[in-house]
Each structure stands twice: as structure tokens, then as C-alpha cells.
Design a protein around this motif. Structure first.
Motif, PDB file in Angstrom:
ATOM      1  N   PRO A 229       9.246  -2.783  -4.790  1.00 19.91           N
ATOM      2  CA  PRO A 229       7.898  -3.478  -4.961  1.00 19.91           C
ATOM      3  C   PRO A 229       6.968  -2.609  -5.765  1.00 19.91           C
ATOM      4  O   PRO A 229       7.124  -1.299  -5.740  1.00 19.91           O
ATOM      5  CB  PRO A 229       7.420  -3.586  -3.481  1.00 19.91           C
ATOM      6  CG  PRO A 229       8.634  -3.274  -2.584  1.00 19.91           C
ATOM      7  CD  PRO A 229       9.691  -2.407  -3.400  1.00 19.91           C
ATOM      8  N   ARG A 230       6.479  -3.074  -6.663  1.00 24.28           N
ATOM      9  CA  ARG A 230       5.593  -2.425  -7.790  1.00 24.28           C
ATOM     10  C   ARG A 230       4.132  -2.989  -8.024  1.00 24.28           C
ATOM     11  O   ARG A 230       4.059  -4.067  -8.483  1.00 24.28           O
ATOM     12  CB  ARG A 230       6.232  -2.462  -9.143  1.00 24.28           C
ATOM     13  CG  ARG A 230       7.802  -1.827  -8.965  1.00 24.28           C
ATOM     14  CD  ARG A 230       8.229  -1.844 -10.510  1.00 24.28           C
ATOM     15  NE  ARG A 230       9.666  -1.086 -10.379  1.00 24.28           N
ATOM     16  CZ  ARG A 230       9.897   0.038 -10.304  1.00 24.28           C
ATOM     17  NH1 ARG A 230       8.859   1.059 -10.500  1.00 24.28           N
ATOM     18  NH2 ARG A 230      11.219   0.613 -10.271  1.00 24.28           N
ATOM     19  N   PRO A 231       3.277  -2.789  -6.966  1.00 27.49           N
ATOM     20  CA  PRO A 231       1.724  -3.223  -7.202  1.00 27.49           C
ATOM     21  C   PRO A 231       1.251  -3.191  -8.454  1.00 27.49           C
ATOM     22  O   PRO A 231       1.374  -2.225  -8.976  1.00 27.49           O
ATOM     23  CB  PRO A 231       1.109  -2.667  -5.944  1.00 27.49           C
ATOM     24  CG  PRO A 231       2.202  -1.878  -5.136  1.00 27.49           C
ATOM     25  CD  PRO A 231       3.356  -1.694  -6.087  1.00 27.49           C
ATOM     26  N   GLY A 232       0.857  -4.397  -8.918  1.00 30.57           N
ATOM     27  CA  GLY A 232       0.269  -4.375 -10.430  1.00 30.57           C
ATOM     28  C   GLY A 232       0.888  -4.787 -11.414  1.00 30.57           C
ATOM     29  O   GLY A 232       0.408  -4.893 -12.570  1.00 30.57           O
ATOM     30  N   THR A 233       2.236  -4.904 -11.073  1.00 26.83           N
ATOM     31  CA  THR A 233       3.292  -5.175 -12.296  1.00 26.83           C
ATOM     32  C   THR A 233       3.459  -6.614 -12.364  1.00 26.83           C
ATOM     33  O   THR A 233       3.797  -7.347 -11.383  1.00 26.83           O
ATOM     34  CB  THR A 233       4.563  -4.331 -11.978  1.00 26.83           C
ATOM     35  OG1 THR A 233       4.339  -3.124 -11.798  1.00 26.83           O
ATOM     36  CG2 THR A 233       5.467  -4.639 -13.074  1.00 26.83           C
TER      37      THR A 233
ATOM     38  N   ALA B  95      -3.534   0.077  -8.586  1.00 26.85           N
ATOM     39  CA  ALA B  95      -2.300   0.596  -9.374  1.00 26.85           C
ATOM     40  C   ALA B  95      -2.331   0.321 -10.908  1.00 26.85           C
ATOM     41  O   ALA B  95      -1.869   1.147 -11.413  1.00 26.85           O
ATOM     42  CB  ALA B  95      -1.121  -0.513  -8.948  1.00 26.85           C
ATOM     43  N   GLY B  96      -3.365  -0.440 -11.282  1.00 23.25           N
ATOM     44  CA  GLY B  96      -3.388  -0.664 -12.799  1.00 23.25           C
ATOM     45  C   GLY B  96      -2.315  -1.541 -13.275  1.00 23.25           C
ATOM     46  O   GLY B  96      -1.331  -1.872 -12.530  1.00 23.25           O
ATOM     47  N   ARG B  97      -2.734  -2.255 -14.332  1.00 23.65           N
ATOM     48  CA  ARG B  97      -2.073  -3.052 -14.790  1.00 23.65           C
ATOM     49  C   ARG B  97      -0.682  -2.676 -15.487  1.00 23.65           C
ATOM     50  O   ARG B  97      -0.689  -1.618 -16.294  1.00 23.65           O
ATOM     51  CB  ARG B  97      -2.961  -3.977 -16.056  1.00 23.65           C
ATOM     52  CG  ARG B  97      -3.912  -4.983 -15.313  1.00 23.65           C
ATOM     53  CD  ARG B  97      -4.869  -5.432 -16.425  1.00 23.65           C
ATOM     54  NE  ARG B  97      -4.046  -6.325 -17.337  1.00 23.65           N
ATOM     55  CZ  ARG B  97      -4.492  -7.225 -18.342  1.00 23.65           C
ATOM     56  NH1 ARG B  97      -5.852  -7.104 -18.376  1.00 23.65           N
ATOM     57  NH2 ARG B  97      -3.733  -7.913 -19.219  1.00 23.65           N
TER      58      ARG B  97
ATOM     59  N   ARG C  62       0.641  -1.164  -0.018  1.00 21.40           N
ATOM     60  CA  ARG C  62       0.078  -0.059   0.295  1.00 21.40           C
ATOM     61  C   ARG C  62       0.802   1.118   0.093  1.00 21.40           C
ATOM     62  O   ARG C  62       0.400   2.268  -0.661  1.00 21.40           O
ATOM     63  CB  ARG C  62      -0.816   0.104   1.274  1.00 21.40           C
ATOM     64  CG  ARG C  62      -1.862   1.316   1.276  1.00 21.40           C
ATOM     65  CD  ARG C  62      -2.987   1.129   2.312  1.00 21.40           C
ATOM     66  NE  ARG C  62      -3.570   2.489   2.347  1.00 21.40           N
ATOM     67  CZ  ARG C  62      -4.574   2.763   1.358  1.00 21.40           C
ATOM     68  NH1 ARG C  62      -4.951   1.846   0.557  1.00 21.40           N
ATOM     69  NH2 ARG C  62      -5.337   3.667   1.500  1.00 21.40           N
ATOM     70  N   HIS C  63       2.079   1.338   0.918  1.00 23.63           N
ATOM     71  CA  HIS C  63       2.593   2.254   0.811  1.00 23.63           C
ATOM     72  C   HIS C  63       3.463   2.591  -0.572  1.00 23.63           C
ATOM     73  O   HIS C  63       3.510   3.621  -1.045  1.00 23.63           O
ATOM     74  CB  HIS C  63       3.856   2.173   1.911  1.00 23.63           C
ATOM     75  CG  HIS C  63       5.079   3.038   1.837  1.00 23.63           C
ATOM     76  ND1 HIS C  63       5.030   4.444   2.276  1.00 23.63           N
ATOM     77  CD2 HIS C  63       6.282   2.992   1.173  1.00 23.63           C
ATOM     78  CE1 HIS C  63       6.045   5.213   1.844  1.00 23.63           C
ATOM     79  NE2 HIS C  63       6.987   4.275   1.242  1.00 23.63           N
TER      80      HIS C  63
ATOM     81  N   GLU D  76      -4.837  -3.497  -3.839  1.00 24.78           N
ATOM     82  CA  GLU D  76      -3.794  -2.422  -4.148  1.00 24.78           C
ATOM     83  C   GLU D  76      -3.435  -2.705  -5.476  1.00 24.78           C
ATOM     84  O   GLU D  76      -3.147  -1.547  -6.350  1.00 24.78           O
ATOM     85  CB  GLU D  76      -2.815  -2.716  -3.197  1.00 24.78           C
ATOM     86  CG  GLU D  76      -3.168  -2.486  -1.442  1.00 24.78           C
ATOM     87  CD  GLU D  76      -3.520  -0.991  -1.125  1.00 24.78           C
ATOM     88  OE1 GLU D  76      -3.496  -0.199  -2.210  1.00 24.78           O
ATOM     89  OE2 GLU D  76      -4.125  -1.144  -0.107  1.00 24.78           O
ATOM     90  N   ALA D  77      -3.114  -3.943  -5.849  1.00 27.32           N
ATOM     91  CA  ALA D  77      -2.576  -4.221  -7.386  1.00 27.32           C
ATOM     92  C   ALA D  77      -3.827  -3.873  -8.276  1.00 27.32           C
ATOM     93  O   ALA D  77      -3.399  -3.043  -9.432  1.00 27.32           O
ATOM     94  CB  ALA D  77      -2.325  -5.704  -7.525  1.00 27.32           C
TER      95      ALA D  77
END
Length: 682
Positions: A613-617, A587-589, A215-216, A583-584
Motif C-alpha cells: 500500500p502506498r498512500p498518495g500514489t 504522504a504527498g503526490r 496510516r501505518h 493520509e494520502a
């Protein structure tokens, strides 16, 4: 007497084979027998490294008088919670609803139809600390069945209504705003004085911590980061952390994390490993990275089997004493410190030891704070720790439960891959691949997976978490190695898993449609000691959406999130894995492919992506010769003979780049409302 457990594959069940209790293993037979005799079923659930399970076994199940009551008034069923997580989860829900507590040993009184009407945990042989004697509980439950059948039926009905209300899912569309609501609630629940969440007993909540870290990473939420780091730091300093051997014990008995319950579980360490590595990547704190490395060391030494898979746990007891392997008398510690040629008084105090002992007359090493040490102290500790380990290894060690569990091993594979990428530890990736290969070769049964392997043979059909976690582990390995065999395995397993476990009401059930029908099939959205299988499969679907470009996988993930997100928003600490998927989604795809021959140039591009860390990646590093078997890799080539990186965001792709600086620029989060400058899709 020898009961029906003597031939069980479970060491926990076999340990009860010579009890005077006439135990049955789980199955239809004991319920049919209870119906024939018109008596209740007593269900006892535990596992082989559970301390209080051992105590209750010694006090009650080995006692002739207690066994006589059980045999006369009940049909007794013994279940290994690790071998039958479906039975455990089904009745844990009931126990928590009745007592507002869970855990093991789990003791449940059932009707012959398998419906619970009374439950608890450990009951002592004699009244103690406000708990009635176990024999008194047995007599009361039996008399209630015989003489108060109407009240028993009413209790069953009330519980069924409570559980039915808990099963009501959400409606509408997946909404990342639920993660915002959950975060506010979770941050209010933090222990601001001692770190972590809750009071006593105090659990690590690794999945909730990893969610808050992501989330951060997505939002920049400073409190989410501070809360997570405070929890991880407090645990690392406390007695729940094994400062000598590495890794973590299961939970702490106190708010300060000082005294642990001394068993080490594979899943705890598999889940804490990526949490520490993620926090280290976000903060640059070498102390957090060091804890991640020592936790990985535990997995790769103490828990690794000769085949490269991982054993499930080490016992809380050694030589019949809880914590006997890990605690120290003051004199013994002082001698060991003097042998290390350091100031023994200073270091004993630094490790929290006292002459009288800090727990039950002995000492748990805690107050470990390398962040505040001088360089000389750090050098001394590098000399002390291996000597303490050498002294400790002379003791009787705790027993290791060497059963290989598919879901726990898959979580370890995922943890090693994630942490290995974040901290640039390629050896962890190789170890993860070895373990996953073992699972693929020895735990596959027909079109699915077995849950466990013991004594050279697979036992018990796999559950949702086995399939979901291993599919995710395969896809994580594909992303790290680019080997399309891992993609093929992950995709095939995920496809079969959806077909067998999908619930028409939304999400996926814990047991397959073609599996055992003795228990009700239900969807578990929440994490317990292990993550929810449904939440893990949501992540599998999101990853496959990026790798295949097939919107079907994205819709499956979003439909499940829509069903499960309401519960996550109201009980965030029990839904960390699911909330990380929200969260992912928020963040968008984003998909990143690094393609090139192995070497420093390709490594630099990969590090630019995976070191944060890259949520959604979804990220894949691969070679030019891998071909086009994976849709995301189609047409991806080197540029002018140099490794290249391809970044696609929200279904639009930027021009490929060949330098880490250019890639980092493309990966920078866009300002709110900004449009992505893209080239035509490639």
C-alpha cells in the motif's frame, strides 16, 4: 386488501403489498394526504434481508387490529432503505439525534411537512424487554399530535437545531494533522480484549481499519497496524466469519464476535476484502491473505449474478429461522466430521461447538484459529470445509436479493481491483471489469447513473455515492489495465458529478441539484454502513489530479477536506474513508507509470509498485500502444525495447528505470527534509 405497493420494483415493498396497512410508497402523495386529513405520517424504513424488519412485519403490519390503528390515525409510508438511501440517510440522522441509535427497521413519526417528532426502531406487538407494544406507541404518537401540538412543534424545533449544529463545517485549509488527532482518539476506542471497536452490537468498521492500515504504511505507526490486524484476526476467528462458505455476516451480537446477525451484505464484503488484502500485504500473514481469498470467493460465487454484476445480499433467515442455513446441531456436525474421517470430538471443540449448543440451542462455528494449527490440522481442514459446505447446501438456502445496486457494485469492483493487485489475483481484475462493464451499459441514465436495477430495468435516480464510487471504480480499473476507456468513463462521470452535486458551501450533497426536492440536500461527511459519497468523491478528485495534472481536481479535494475534516477528527470511526484521504494528502503526490508489452518484465515492475500500500500514489500499468489520451501517459515509452517505470513525486520526475530493484529504490520513502533528485519533467 392490496395496497399501493403491489407494482413496486422493490421486492421489500412488494412483500408488504398484501398487508392490511394502507401503505404508500415514498413521494409527495402521502404527505399531501396527511395534510388533508391533519394526521401524522408513519414512516417505516427497512430492507429485504433485515431480520427484525421481517419480525415486525409478521407481528404488526400483518395484524388487522394494528393496521386499523395505523390506517385511522396515520398515513403510512413504506421505504426500502437500499432503493432510497437518501430518504434513509435523511431520517437516520434524526433518529440517531433523538435516540442515540440507528439501524433498521427504522420507525419515524413525521408531521405532514416531513419533519420528524418521534422515532424508534423495532417495537414488539406486546410489551417485551422494556419496549412498549407498538400499538401503544401508535396511540401515544397520535394523541400527542391531536392534543399536544405545541410540544410536538417544540420537539421538531429542538431536533432541527441539533441537526443544524451538526451540519456546521470546518474552515481554513485541509490539514493532515486532523488525521493525527483522529488516530489518537480511534486507538483509545479499541477493544483491547476482543479486537475491533465498541461493545454490542459490534460492527466490522472496515473503512476505519483500512484507514489505520494506510496510516501505518505512511507513518510506520505500529499501534495502528497492531489494532487493525487484531480486529481483522478476531473477526476472522469469530462467528461473524462464515468459515464454511467464506465472507462475513453483517455484525456480531456480542463483543467476542461469536454470534452474528446472519445476513450477508455485498457492501460489507466489498469493504472487508481490500482491508484483509492490505493487512496481508503489510504483514506477510498468509492467514489474512486466505481470508481475503475466501471473501473474494463469496463475491464471485454466491453473490455474482448471471450478468457478472453482484447481488446485494443474502437473507438472515432460512426456512423462517434466523441463521437456519449456517448453524449446526452438535449431532449433525459430529456426523459430518466423522464422514470427513477426522477426530470429530477434537474438531467440534476446535470449531466452538458444544452438545448443548453455543447459541439458542444450536451451534455457530467460531474459535477458528488456523494460525495455531499444525500442518496436519490444516490438511484436515482442507478436507473438512468442502464436506461441510456439501452438507449445508442440502438445506433450504437463505433468499438472495438479486437487485443490482450501483454503489454497492462499484465498491465491489474497487475491492476486487485493490485486493487483486495486492495479492496478485488477475482473475479478480477480470471479474471487476465484467461487473463494471455491466454497470456502464445498463445503469447509465441520461447524463448520470441509476441507483438500482431490478427485473431488467433501472430504477431510482442515482445518488452521490453511486456516481462517486463508480467513477473511482473506473479509475481503479484504468490504473490496473491501462485501458483508456476506463479513464474516459471515470473522468466524464466525475466531471458531470461535480457539476450536478457540488455544494457551494463545500463538498458535495447526497442528491443532485436537478433531482427530487422533497428532502433537504445536505453533505454527508461521515461513513455509516456505506462510505460517505463526499469522502469517496474526494478520492476521485485526488486520483484525477494525478492522472490529468489539472490542479482544479486537487483544489476540489482539498477544499472539501477543509470543510469535512473537523468532524472526522472528533468521530474517527465514522470517517475512515475521509481520514484515508488525509493520509494520502500528508504522504504527498506520487505518480507511477509502468509502460511495456505484457510479460514477466512488465509484471515485475508492476509488482514492485502495487504489492505494498502506498498512500498518495496513483499507479498505471499500460502498453506502449495506448497513445497519449491520458495526460499522465504522455511521452511514456519503453526504453530500448524494455518495459520502463516512471516515478514522479510532488510534481518532479525521476529518470525512468527498467528493473524492479531500481524502481523499488525510487519508491523508498524519503528521509524527513530530504530533497528529491530529479530529472527535468518529461
Amino acid at each position: 386488501m392490496t395496497n399501493r405497493l403491489a407494482e413496486a420494483t422493490s421486492a421489500y415493498l412488494r412483500a408488504h403489498a398484501d398487508n392490511p396497512v394502507d401503505w404508500y410508497p415514498w413521494g409527495r402523495e402521502p404527505f399531501d394526504e396527511a395534510r388533508r386529513r391533519d394526521v401524522p405520517v408513519f414512516l417505516s424504513v427497512g430492507y429485504s434481508t433485515c431480520h427484525w424488519c421481517h419480525v415486525m412485519a409478521r407481528e404488526s403490519f400483518a395484524d388487522e387490529q394494528t393496521a386499523a390503528i395505523l390506517n385511522e390515525r396515520f398515513v403510512a409510508v413504506k421505504v426500502d432503505s437500499e432503493e432510497r438511501p437518501d430518504v434513509n440517510a435523511h431520517y437516520q440522522r434524526a433518529v440517531q439525534a433523538m435516540t442515540h441509535r440507528g439501524g433498521w427497521p427504522m420507525s419515524v413519526f413525521l408531521t405532514p411537512d416531513g419533519e420528524p417528532f418521534y422515532a424508534g426502531s423495532y417495537w414488539p406487538a406486546r410489551p417485551s424487554a422494556g419496549r412498549p407494544a407498538f400499538t401503544r406507541v401508535l396511540v401515544a404518537a397520535s394523541e400527542a399530535w391531536q392534543h399536544k401540538r405545541t410540544q410536538v412543534a417544540a420537539s421538531v424545533g429542538r431536533l432541527a437545531e441539533t441537526l443544524a449544529r451538526a451540519d456546521v463545517g470546518g474552515t481554513g485549509a485541509a490539514d493532515p494533522a486532523f488525521a493525527d488527532d483522529a488516530a489518537r482518539l480511534a486507538l483509545r476506542a479499541r477493544d483491547r480484549e476482543h479486537g475491533g471497536f465498541g461493545t454490542t452490537p459490534k460492527f466490522p468498521h472496515a473503512m476505519a481499519i483500512e484507514w489505520l492500515l494506510h496510516r501505518h504504511a505512511r507513518t510506520g505507526d505500529a499501534e495502528a497496524l497492531e489494532t487493525s490486524v487484531a480486529a481483522l484476526t478476531a473477526m476472522a476467528r469469530g462467528g461473524i466469519h462464515d468459515h464454511v462458505g467464506g465472507g462475513f455476516f453483517r455484525y456480531a451480537l456480542d463483543r467476542e464476535w461469536r454470534v452474528p446477525h446472519f445476513e450477508k451484505m455485498l457492501y460489507d464484503n466489498a469493504l472487508l476484502l481490500p482491508a484483509y488484502a492490505t493487512a496481508a500485504a503489510l504483514t506477510g500473514d498468509p492467514a489474512l491473505a486466505a481470508v481475503a481469498r475466501s471473501t473474494a470467493h463469496l463475491l464471485l460465487t454466491d453473490l455474482r449474478t448471471e450478468h457478472g454484476a453482484f447481488a446485494s445480499a443474502t437473507d438472515a433467515e432460512a426456512a423462517g429461522v434466523e441463521g437456519g442455513f449456517h448453524t449446526w446441531s452438535h449431532d449433525e456436525l459430529v456426523v459430518a466430521l466423522e464422514e470427513s474421517d477426522v477426530d470429530s470430538g477434537l474438531w467440534a471443540a476446535r470449531l466452538g461447538a458444544t452438545p448443548a449448543g453455543n447459541w439458542d440451542g444450536t451451534n455457530v462455528l467460531h474459535r477458528f484459529d488456523p494460525g495455531n494449527w499444525t500442518e496436519d490440522a490444516a490438511t484436515e481442514w482442507a478436507r473438512i470445509r468442502p464436506h461441510l459446505a456439501e452438507v449445508r447446501v442440502r438445506r433450504v438456502p437463505p433468499r438472495t436479493e438479486d437487485r443490482v445496486l450501483t454503489d454497492w457494485n462499484a465498491l465491489a469492483v474497487r475491492g476486487l481491483v485493490r485486493a487483486g493487485l495486492l495479492l496478485d489475483e488477475p482473475e479478480w481484475l477480470r471479474a471487476a471489469a465484467t461487473a463494471a462493464t455491466f454497470l456502464h451499459e445498463h445503469l447509465r441514465v441520461g447524463t448520470g447513473l441509476a441507483h438500482a436495477r431490478k427485473a431488467g430495468r433501472a430504477t431510482v435516480d442515482g445518488f452521490l455515492l453511486d456516481h462517486a464510487a463508480f467513477a473511482l471504480a473506473c479509475l481503479e480499473l484504468f490504473g490496473a489495465t491501462g485501458d483508456p476507456a476506463w479513464f474516459d468513463r471515470g473522468l466524464d462521470l466525475a466531471t458531470r458529478t461535480h457539476d450536478r452535486f457540488h455544494d457551494e458551501a463545500g463538498g458535495w450533497t447526497q442528491t443532485a441539484r436537478d433531482g427530487e426536492t422533497l428532502l433537504t440536500r445536505h453533505t454527508e461527511a461521515g461513513d455509516a454502513a456505506l462510505p460517505s459519497g463526499a469522502a469517496v468523491f474526494v478520492e476521485v478528485c485526488l486520483v484525477l489530479a494525478g492522472l490529468t495534472g489539472e490542479d482544479t481536481w486537487q483544489r476540489r479535494a482539498e477544499d472539501a477536506l477543509a470543510t469535512l475534516q473537523t468532524a472526522a477528527a472528533t468521530a474517527p470511526l465514522a470517517h475512515g474513508w475521509l481520514l484515508r484521504q488525509l493520509e494520502a494528502l500528508a504522504a504527498g503526490r506520487q505518480e507511477v507509470v509502468v509502460v511495456g508489452r505484457p510479460g514477466p518484465a512488465r509484471d515485475a515492475l508492476t509488482r514492485a509498485v502495487v504489492a505494498h500500500p502506498r498512500p498518495g500514489t496513483v499507479t498505471v500499468t499500460t502498453e506502449p500502444t495506448r497513445g497519449d489520451r491520458v495526460p499522465l501517459l504522455t511521452g511514456r515509452t519503453e526504453l530500448d525495447g524494455a518495459p520502463a517505470a516512471y516515478v514522479c513525486r510532488d510534481l518532479s520526475c525521476a529518470r525512468p528505470v527498467t528493473t524492479a530493484a531500481a524502481l523499488a529504490e525510487q519508491l523508498r520513502p524519503l528521509p524527513a527534509g530530504a530533497a528529491t533528485r530529479t530529472a527535468p519533467n518529461r
